[in-house]
Design a protein around this motif. Sequence first.
Motif, PDB file in Angstrom:
ATOM      1  N   PRO A 105       0.818  -1.225   0.000  1.00 55.33           N
ATOM      2  CA  PRO A 105       0.000   0.000   0.000  1.00 55.33           C
ATOM      3  C   PRO A 105       0.849   1.272   0.000  1.00 55.33           C
ATOM      4  O   PRO A 105       0.439   2.300  -0.545  1.00 55.33           O
ATOM      5  N   GLN A 106       2.038   1.209   0.606  1.00 56.37           N
ATOM      6  CA  GLN A 106       2.902   2.382   0.653  1.00 56.37           C
ATOM      7  C   GLN A 106       3.435   2.752  -0.734  1.00 56.37           C
ATOM      8  O   GLN A 106       3.806   3.906  -0.975  1.00 56.37           O
ATOM      9  N   ASP A 107       3.469   1.803  -1.647  1.00 56.84           N
ATOM     10  CA  ASP A 107       3.961   2.072  -3.002  1.00 56.84           C
ATOM     11  C   ASP A 107       2.957   2.849  -3.839  1.00 56.84           C
ATOM     12  O   ASP A 107       3.329   3.506  -4.817  1.00 56.84           O
ATOM     13  N   GLY A 108       1.674   2.750  -3.460  1.00 56.72           N
ATOM     14  CA  GLY A 108       0.648   3.317  -4.320  1.00 56.72           C
ATOM     15  C   GLY A 108       0.531   2.479  -5.584  1.00 56.72           C
ATOM     16  O   GLY A 108       0.936   1.314  -5.615  1.00 56.72           O
ATOM     17  N   ALA A 109      -0.020   3.064  -6.622  1.00 58.31           N
ATOM     18  CA  ALA A 109      -0.100   2.371  -7.915  1.00 58.31           C
ATOM     19  C   ALA A 109       1.186   2.642  -8.692  1.00 58.31           C
ATOM     20  O   ALA A 109       1.645   3.781  -8.771  1.00 58.31           O
ATOM     21  N   VAL A 110       1.756   1.590  -9.216  1.00 62.95           N
ATOM     22  CA  VAL A 110       3.006   1.715  -9.977  1.00 62.95           C
ATOM     23  C   VAL A 110       2.682   1.630 -11.460  1.00 62.95           C
ATOM     24  O   VAL A 110       1.985   0.719 -11.908  1.00 62.95           O
ATOM     25  N   GLN A 111       3.179   2.598 -12.209  1.00 66.36           N
ATOM     26  CA  GLN A 111       2.957   2.639 -13.648  1.00 66.36           C
ATOM     27  C   GLN A 111       4.279   2.470 -14.384  1.00 66.36           C
ATOM     28  O   GLN A 111       5.318   2.942 -13.928  1.00 66.36           O
ATOM     29  N   ALA A 112       4.207   1.806 -15.525  1.00 67.96           N
ATOM     30  CA  ALA A 112       5.386   1.627 -16.366  1.00 67.96           C
ATOM     31  C   ALA A 112       4.949   1.602 -17.812  1.00 67.96           C
ATOM     32  O   ALA A 112       3.808   1.249 -18.122  1.00 67.96           O
ATOM     33  N   VAL A 113       5.831   1.986 -18.697  1.00 66.60           N
ATOM     34  CA  VAL A 113       5.546   2.009 -20.123  1.00 66.60           C
ATOM     35  C   VAL A 113       6.386   0.957 -20.831  1.00 66.60           C
ATOM     36  O   VAL A 113       7.596   0.838 -20.587  1.00 66.60           O
ATOM     37  N   GLN A 114       5.739   0.193 -21.677  1.00 65.47           N
ATOM     38  CA  GLN A 114       6.425  -0.881 -22.396  1.00 65.47           C
ATOM     39  C   GLN A 114       6.051  -0.816 -23.874  1.00 65.47           C
ATOM     40  O   GLN A 114       4.927  -0.460 -24.232  1.00 65.47           O
ATOM     41  N   GLU A 115       7.016  -1.166 -24.737  1.00 69.53           N
ATOM     42  CA  GLU A 115       6.799  -1.161 -26.178  1.00 69.53           C
ATOM     43  C   GLU A 115       6.899  -2.576 -26.731  1.00 69.53           C
ATOM     44  O   GLU A 115       7.730  -3.372 -26.282  1.00 69.53           O
ATOM     45  N   PHE A 116       6.058  -2.870 -27.712  1.00 73.28           N
ATOM     46  CA  PHE A 116       6.054  -4.156 -28.407  1.00 73.28           C
ATOM     47  C   PHE A 116       6.166  -3.885 -29.906  1.00 73.28           C
ATOM     48  O   PHE A 116       5.416  -3.066 -30.441  1.00 73.28           O
ATOM     49  N   SER A 117       7.088  -4.577 -30.574  1.00 68.03           N
ATOM     50  CA  SER A 117       7.229  -4.457 -32.025  1.00 68.03           C
ATOM     51  C   SER A 117       7.118  -5.841 -32.638  1.00 68.03           C
ATOM     52  O   SER A 117       7.859  -6.759 -32.250  1.00 68.03           O
ATOM     53  N   PHE A 118       6.200  -6.005 -33.582  1.00 61.54           N
ATOM     54  CA  PHE A 118       5.971  -7.271 -34.260  1.00 61.54           C
ATOM     55  C   PHE A 118       6.461  -7.154 -35.704  1.00 61.54           C
ATOM     56  O   PHE A 118       6.059  -6.237 -36.429  1.00 61.54           O
ATOM     57  N   THR A 119       7.311  -8.077 -36.124  1.00 60.34           N
ATOM     58  CA  THR A 119       7.776  -8.058 -37.503  1.00 60.34           C
ATOM     59  C   THR A 119       8.127  -9.466 -37.943  1.00 60.34           C
ATOM     60  O   THR A 119       8.483 -10.315 -37.123  1.00 60.34           O
ATOM     61  N   ASN A 120       8.014  -9.707 -39.237  1.00 56.02           N
ATOM     62  CA  ASN A 120       8.308 -11.025 -39.800  1.00 56.02           C
ATOM     63  C   ASN A 120       8.962 -10.810 -41.161  1.00 56.02           C
ATOM     64  O   ASN A 120       8.395 -11.127 -42.196  1.00 56.02           O
ATOM     65  N   THR A 121      10.146 -10.232 -41.145  1.00 56.89           N
ATOM     66  CA  THR A 121      10.815  -9.850 -42.370  1.00 56.89           C
ATOM     67  C   THR A 121      12.309  -9.805 -42.133  1.00 56.89           C
ATOM     68  O   THR A 121      12.766  -9.779 -40.983  1.00 56.89           O
ATOM     69  N   ASP A 122      13.071  -9.779 -43.222  1.00 52.42           N
ATOM     70  CA  ASP A 122      14.517  -9.616 -43.090  1.00 52.42           C
ATOM     71  C   ASP A 122      14.907  -8.143 -43.069  1.00 52.42           C
ATOM     72  O   ASP A 122      16.078  -7.811 -42.934  1.00 52.42           O
TER      73      ASP A 122
END
Length: 332
Positions: A105-122
Amino acid sequence: MKLVSVRWCSWVVLAGLAGLAQAQTEVSAKSEAQSLACLVKPSDPPRFPARHKLDHGFGGMRVMLTFSKPDAAPQVEVLFNSAREDMQDEMHRYVRQYRLPCLTPQDGAVQAVQEFSFTNTDRDATPLPAASRKAGPPFCLVMPRRDMEGWSSFVRQEVEHVVVTATFTGDGQQPPEVKIIHSTGSARAEAAVRARLAEYRMPCRTGQEAAQSFQQQFSHFPAGHRRHVFKREAFGLTEFLGMTREPRQLKALYDFQSMGCPFKVTYRVYGGAVPNEALVRGPKDPNRLPFLSWLAGLQLAFRDDRQARDLFGSELQIDVPCGLLDLKGEAS
């Protein structure tokens, strides 16, 4: 090459710090939860959801994750999305299994940002637009959660392409202004595209920023259509030039030593109806502009009109080496 890259952005914030600008605030003494030290992730990483053997689709997402309970999955807010529905499904499947068991509870709500990249190529993976820009407003386009509907039931058994420019001028909750710049589609296809774009949003806008525009292509291939695709999408410069019309007739003189070589060119194939595009991602180098303009003016040697229609809008990578390109246009 099937690849899904998952990257944490460099900022993590506590409850009460709302907005991207505040999200970059440094926290002097982070707890274990605030630094995500105890984050539990699934063992199976995200997968590229290939629809067929030569599925060269790609897309990216940037999401804000909010952890409020140690034994619950985070809430997900989409900050940027260019991924199709099955890629989004894969991202949601993955983050639903996140847990932050050391959260107190002392931490509060923790937020983080994450990125996802999808690719199927050379080709090299296309980076997501920066979350913030010194030279202008961030590009935070969010496309709808579900894939476009409407074309799957079309009676017309032809390949159709619709290319649009979309411009955001108001705040992020207003849809963009849409202009169709090229279309081989029916009136119904164009209406479906406009309906789709009406769902786009750019949530980081306040309405005070300059207009922001982008170009997008929508294509429909009838069921059972055996589509031409590039088996590879990355080529050396000489190899690429050999794919153009009458390559032995080309005339050019370019010294790549003056252009910060080597570098990679992103080349989008249109073929006359819409000008081809040739650009280098990253900082602009004016020394490259004449060469890029020359490249964009070249046309690929398509076998027939059907192949040209199928490959319309395809994206290639051209690897430009160091050295001198000296073509004298001699047929021999």
